[in-house]
Design a protein around this motif. Sequence first.
Motif, PDB file in Angstrom:
ATOM      1  N   THR A 249      -5.533  -4.029   4.768  1.00 62.48           N
ATOM      2  CA  THR A 249      -6.488  -2.943   4.608  1.00 62.48           C
ATOM      3  C   THR A 249      -5.943  -2.054   3.505  1.00 62.48           C
ATOM      4  O   THR A 249      -4.812  -1.602   3.584  1.00 62.48           O
ATOM      5  CB  THR A 249      -6.593  -2.136   5.916  1.00 62.48           C
ATOM      6  OG1 THR A 249      -6.982  -3.040   6.951  1.00 62.48           O
ATOM      7  CG2 THR A 249      -7.578  -1.005   5.793  1.00 62.48           C
ATOM      8  N   ILE A 250      -6.729  -1.836   2.460  1.00 60.95           N
ATOM      9  CA  ILE A 250      -6.232  -1.074   1.315  1.00 60.95           C
ATOM     10  C   ILE A 250      -7.062   0.185   1.131  1.00 60.95           C
ATOM     11  O   ILE A 250      -8.290   0.156   1.207  1.00 60.95           O
ATOM     12  CB  ILE A 250      -6.275  -1.934   0.030  1.00 60.95           C
ATOM     13  CG1 ILE A 250      -5.347  -3.134   0.172  1.00 60.95           C
ATOM     14  CG2 ILE A 250      -5.905  -1.101  -1.192  1.00 60.95           C
ATOM     15  CD1 ILE A 250      -5.387  -4.100  -0.996  1.00 60.95           C
ATOM     16  N   ILE A 251      -6.357   1.288   0.931  1.00 55.06           N
ATOM     17  CA  ILE A 251      -7.036   2.535   0.583  1.00 55.06           C
ATOM     18  C   ILE A 251      -6.511   2.946  -0.774  1.00 55.06           C
ATOM     19  O   ILE A 251      -5.303   3.037  -0.982  1.00 55.06           O
ATOM     20  CB  ILE A 251      -6.760   3.655   1.606  1.00 55.06           C
ATOM     21  CG1 ILE A 251      -7.043   3.160   3.027  1.00 55.06           C
ATOM     22  CG2 ILE A 251      -7.596   4.884   1.290  1.00 55.06           C
ATOM     23  CD1 ILE A 251      -6.689   4.176   4.094  1.00 55.06           C
TER      24      ILE A 251
ATOM     25  N   VAL B 148       2.222   1.138   7.541  1.00 60.27           N
ATOM     26  CA  VAL B 148       1.356   1.699   6.508  1.00 60.27           C
ATOM     27  C   VAL B 148       2.189   1.914   5.245  1.00 60.27           C
ATOM     28  O   VAL B 148       2.939   2.872   5.145  1.00 60.27           O
ATOM     29  CB  VAL B 148       0.728   3.034   6.976  1.00 60.27           C
ATOM     30  CG1 VAL B 148      -0.224   3.567   5.927  1.00 60.27           C
ATOM     31  CG2 VAL B 148       0.019   2.849   8.310  1.00 60.27           C
ATOM     32  N   GLY B 149       2.099   0.979   4.307  1.00 56.95           N
ATOM     33  CA  GLY B 149       2.892   1.063   3.083  1.00 56.95           C
ATOM     34  C   GLY B 149       2.198   1.885   2.014  1.00 56.95           C
ATOM     35  O   GLY B 149       1.011   2.209   2.137  1.00 56.95           O
ATOM     36  N   MET B 150       2.969   2.218   0.970  1.00 60.21           N
ATOM     37  CA  MET B 150       2.374   3.081  -0.063  1.00 60.21           C
ATOM     38  C   MET B 150       2.851   2.703  -1.459  1.00 60.21           C
ATOM     39  O   MET B 150       4.018   2.429  -1.671  1.00 60.21           O
ATOM     40  CB  MET B 150       2.739   4.538   0.215  1.00 60.21           C
ATOM     41  CG  MET B 150       2.062   5.505  -0.722  1.00 60.21           C
ATOM     42  SD  MET B 150       2.201   7.188  -0.114  1.00 60.21           S
ATOM     43  CE  MET B 150       0.818   7.945  -0.932  1.00 60.21           C
ATOM     44  N   VAL B 151       1.907   2.705  -2.401  1.00 62.38           N
ATOM     45  CA  VAL B 151       2.213   2.478  -3.815  1.00 62.38           C
ATOM     46  C   VAL B 151       1.871   3.754  -4.558  1.00 62.38           C
ATOM     47  O   VAL B 151       0.809   4.329  -4.338  1.00 62.38           O
ATOM     48  CB  VAL B 151       1.385   1.303  -4.378  1.00 62.38           C
ATOM     49  CG1 VAL B 151       1.658   1.124  -5.859  1.00 62.38           C
ATOM     50  CG2 VAL B 151       1.691   0.026  -3.614  1.00 62.38           C
ATOM     51  N   PHE B 152       2.788   4.198  -5.407  1.00 62.39           N
ATOM     52  CA  PHE B 152       2.634   5.516  -6.019  1.00 62.39           C
ATOM     53  C   PHE B 152       1.979   5.439  -7.399  1.00 62.39           C
ATOM     54  O   PHE B 152       1.848   4.383  -7.998  1.00 62.39           O
ATOM     55  CB  PHE B 152       3.993   6.203  -6.115  1.00 62.39           C
ATOM     56  CG  PHE B 152       4.589   6.511  -4.777  1.00 62.39           C
ATOM     57  CD1 PHE B 152       4.453   7.769  -4.223  1.00 62.39           C
ATOM     58  CD2 PHE B 152       5.267   5.535  -4.059  1.00 62.39           C
ATOM     59  CE1 PHE B 152       4.996   8.051  -2.973  1.00 62.39           C
ATOM     60  CE2 PHE B 152       5.805   5.812  -2.816  1.00 62.39           C
ATOM     61  CZ  PHE B 152       5.665   7.065  -2.277  1.00 62.39           C
TER      62      PHE B 152
ATOM     63  N   LEU C 144      -1.530   1.926   1.091  1.00 61.85           N
ATOM     64  CA  LEU C 144      -2.124   3.089   0.439  1.00 61.85           C
ATOM     65  C   LEU C 144      -1.745   3.034  -1.034  1.00 61.85           C
ATOM     66  O   LEU C 144      -0.598   2.773  -1.374  1.00 61.85           O
ATOM     67  CB  LEU C 144      -1.564   4.380   1.060  1.00 61.85           C
ATOM     68  CG  LEU C 144      -1.618   4.470   2.579  1.00 61.85           C
ATOM     69  CD1 LEU C 144      -0.877   5.715   3.057  1.00 61.85           C
ATOM     70  CD2 LEU C 144      -3.060   4.505   3.060  1.00 61.85           C
ATOM     71  N   MET C 145      -2.715   3.260  -1.908  1.00 54.20           N
ATOM     72  CA  MET C 145      -2.411   3.233  -3.337  1.00 54.20           C
ATOM     73  C   MET C 145      -2.904   4.516  -3.974  1.00 54.20           C
ATOM     74  O   MET C 145      -4.088   4.831  -3.941  1.00 54.20           O
ATOM     75  CB  MET C 145      -3.073   2.027  -4.000  1.00 54.20           C
ATOM     76  CG  MET C 145      -2.525   0.709  -3.511  1.00 54.20           C
ATOM     77  SD  MET C 145      -3.222  -0.642  -4.446  1.00 54.20           S
ATOM     78  CE  MET C 145      -2.186  -1.992  -3.886  1.00 54.20           C
ATOM     79  N   ASP C 146      -1.988   5.258  -4.548  1.00 55.02           N
ATOM     80  CA  ASP C 146      -2.304   6.558  -5.141  1.00 55.02           C
ATOM     81  C   ASP C 146      -2.418   6.409  -6.656  1.00 55.02           C
ATOM     82  O   ASP C 146      -1.424   6.430  -7.351  1.00 55.02           O
ATOM     83  CB  ASP C 146      -1.196   7.554  -4.780  1.00 55.02           C
ATOM     84  CG  ASP C 146      -1.584   8.971  -5.136  1.00 55.02           C
ATOM     85  OD1 ASP C 146      -2.670   9.159  -5.724  1.00 55.02           O
ATOM     86  OD2 ASP C 146      -0.804   9.890  -4.838  1.00 55.02           O
ATOM     87  N   GLU C 147      -3.617   6.212  -7.148  1.00 55.27           N
ATOM     88  CA  GLU C 147      -3.863   5.984  -8.566  1.00 55.27           C
ATOM     89  C   GLU C 147      -2.858   4.996  -9.159  1.00 55.27           C
ATOM     90  O   GLU C 147      -2.128   5.323 -10.086  1.00 55.27           O
ATOM     91  CB  GLU C 147      -3.794   7.308  -9.334  1.00 55.27           C
ATOM     92  CG  GLU C 147      -4.851   8.292  -8.867  1.00 55.27           C
ATOM     93  CD  GLU C 147      -4.999   9.464  -9.834  1.00 55.27           C
ATOM     94  OE1 GLU C 147      -4.974   9.206 -11.036  1.00 55.27           O
ATOM     95  OE2 GLU C 147      -5.127  10.591  -9.367  1.00 55.27           O
ATOM     96  N   PRO C 148      -2.829   3.785  -8.628  1.00 57.86           N
ATOM     97  CA  PRO C 148      -1.757   2.855  -9.006  1.00 57.86           C
ATOM     98  C   PRO C 148      -1.829   2.396 -10.453  1.00 57.86           C
ATOM     99  O   PRO C 148      -0.865   1.841 -10.959  1.00 57.86           O
ATOM    100  CB  PRO C 148      -1.969   1.674  -8.061  1.00 57.86           C
ATOM    101  CG  PRO C 148      -3.415   1.714  -7.729  1.00 57.86           C
ATOM    102  CD  PRO C 148      -3.783   3.172  -7.697  1.00 57.86           C
ATOM    103  N   CYS C 149      -2.948   2.602 -11.121  1.00 62.33           N
ATOM    104  CA  CYS C 149      -3.103   2.069 -12.481  1.00 62.33           C
ATOM    105  C   CYS C 149      -3.157   3.155 -13.537  1.00 62.33           C
ATOM    106  O   CYS C 149      -3.342   2.878 -14.716  1.00 62.33           O
ATOM    107  CB  CYS C 149      -4.365   1.223 -12.571  1.00 62.33           C
ATOM    108  SG  CYS C 149      -4.386  -0.120 -11.390  1.00 62.33           S
ATOM    109  N   SER C 150      -2.989   4.407 -13.125  1.00 61.66           N
ATOM    110  CA  SER C 150      -3.209   5.482 -14.095  1.00 61.66           C
ATOM    111  C   SER C 150      -2.153   5.504 -15.185  1.00 61.66           C
ATOM    112  O   SER C 150      -2.363   6.058 -16.248  1.00 61.66           O
ATOM    113  CB  SER C 150      -3.269   6.832 -13.385  1.00 61.66           C
ATOM    114  OG  SER C 150      -2.023   7.122 -12.823  1.00 61.66           O
TER     115      SER C 150
END
Lengths: 272, 313
Positions: free
Chosen positions: A214-216, A103-107, A186-192
């Motif tokens: 699978t992207i959240i 489960v990877g993550m982008v901040f 997992l992407m936490d507001e990746p474009c903000s």
Amino acid sequence: MNMKLSPDLLSNAPACKKTRLGVTGVNLFYGDFQALRNITLEIPECAITAIIGPSGCGKSSFLRLFNRMNDLITGARVEGRIELDGINIYDKSIDVVELRKRVGMVFQKPNPFPLSVFENVAYGPKRHGRHNRGELEEIVEKSLRQAALWDEVKGKLEQSALALSGGQQQRLCIARVLAVEPEVILMDEPCSALDPVATLKIEDLMRSLTESYTIIIVTHNMQQAARVSDMAAFLMMEADRAGVLVEYGPTSDIFTNPKDKRTEDYITGRFG
Amino acid sequence: MLGQQVKVATAEASPDNGLRRRWRIGEKFIEGWIFLTGLLAIVVLLGIIALLLKEGLPIFLDTPPWEFFFGTRWYPVSEPPTFGIMPFFISTLWVTLVATAISVPVGVACAAYLAEVAPDKVRETVKPIIELLAGIPSVVMGFIGLMLLSPLVQSAFNLNTGLCGLSAGIMLSLMSLPIIVSVSEDALRAVPDEFRQASYALGATRWETIIHVCIPAALSGITAAVMLGVGRAIGETMTVLMVAGGALAVPVSPTEPMMPMTAAIASGIGNAVRGGLQYQALFAIGLILFILTLAVNIIADRVLERQKRKFAR
């Protein structure tokens, strides 16, 4: 409701898809403070699930449940079950390092390491025991191509990643995650922190990744949620500041035919 | 039109409507004071350099530089006297090497523990204690080295005497440890948390995160810390004078008694005739020490600059 959705997006409705992540009756506490209350939903595989809601409703906290990043916060406590392919990831027998490989993550803010472009992408594979230079070069190229960044950086792999533009840095961070070959991203507001052009590039990239990932995504941007996601979950804060799940379903339903009055008020911009 | 506007503006500003520029005597005084104190530091530094050059350089009229640097015999009161500083120079290298070899790994590891692993309470207790170590007078460290450490070193390595470069180096490592720990810890704590988060999220363990992300990102600060520690070890006098053994031969191993450059100056200056050859030679050693520590500082500065440029956002 005047939200236009492209027809291909509607046809991409994930009702038929298999559940990848199951959340059952989850409560999250930071010390005495309850951040999330009794959340239950099922996230389908190979689709984009958007988590929307007003500031402070616990969207990011919710996202961080899936790779157990909340473990790093002292006093954080989770009740309930979160299952990845039917296995409870909060079980004592679970190895967090293995979980985070899957489960990877982008901040929110692009956070490449202060290393070269190459070393950034190779970081994950190296930590997981891959040191053969040729093999690493292959992984790096493949990941950068997947992240639609290869053509822009192929000549400067040895340069500092911090010299890239914000949008390139964020795609580099996505490539860095892809290099570990996760199943869920997992992407936490990746474009903000990005401009509209860079945002569109990331969104295109996300759509292209849904075939195998699978992207959240947590997003503040309603248009973005409408544009990219297949499923949408609307979270809101209750009087005691704990986040609850108000409504969850296919994005088209949430945006064109919300069942809950609060969802409708939020997505039409009446509050939040 | 434009000229007119300017005219109007000056016409309005000239009466005292509270906007007129005031002469602030306090400001000027403070500015002048800060300028003077800054100047003073530079004047003192130049004065020291001038003094070292004036008192030290004349020795090269008597002893050629290569004989001075590479000579292995230091007999200031023989007839004719010989001034070869090789024994002192090599002693300084040995002692500094031992001190650095111990204090750098221990110091950086300790800093990494405090910054990355230790709970806040432990860090808040331990760090001041380590910094307190820097406040112990060097003569006390010398005494400890003399009474406690040297017998241990003697029996551990089966030596004729425990007063040797190794003992001195160990004591020096304790003395440069506080600054290495303190500055490295600050550097590690300044590494943005987003790097750690990114590393953990990629499935790295805490150990991997420290080794591959935190320490490289803090490398400039850690390098500065190491250089400060090395500078301290090179310049320290009293402890090495008491513990290093004071032998005049060129030491081939750190377990031999030896006399680093600082100790040579301290022990020789009392017997030197003012303006005599030995006096000049000791000043020349002082000059070399000065250049050595200056070089260490300049290298540290360069490293810091380069790191800053490399990782500038």
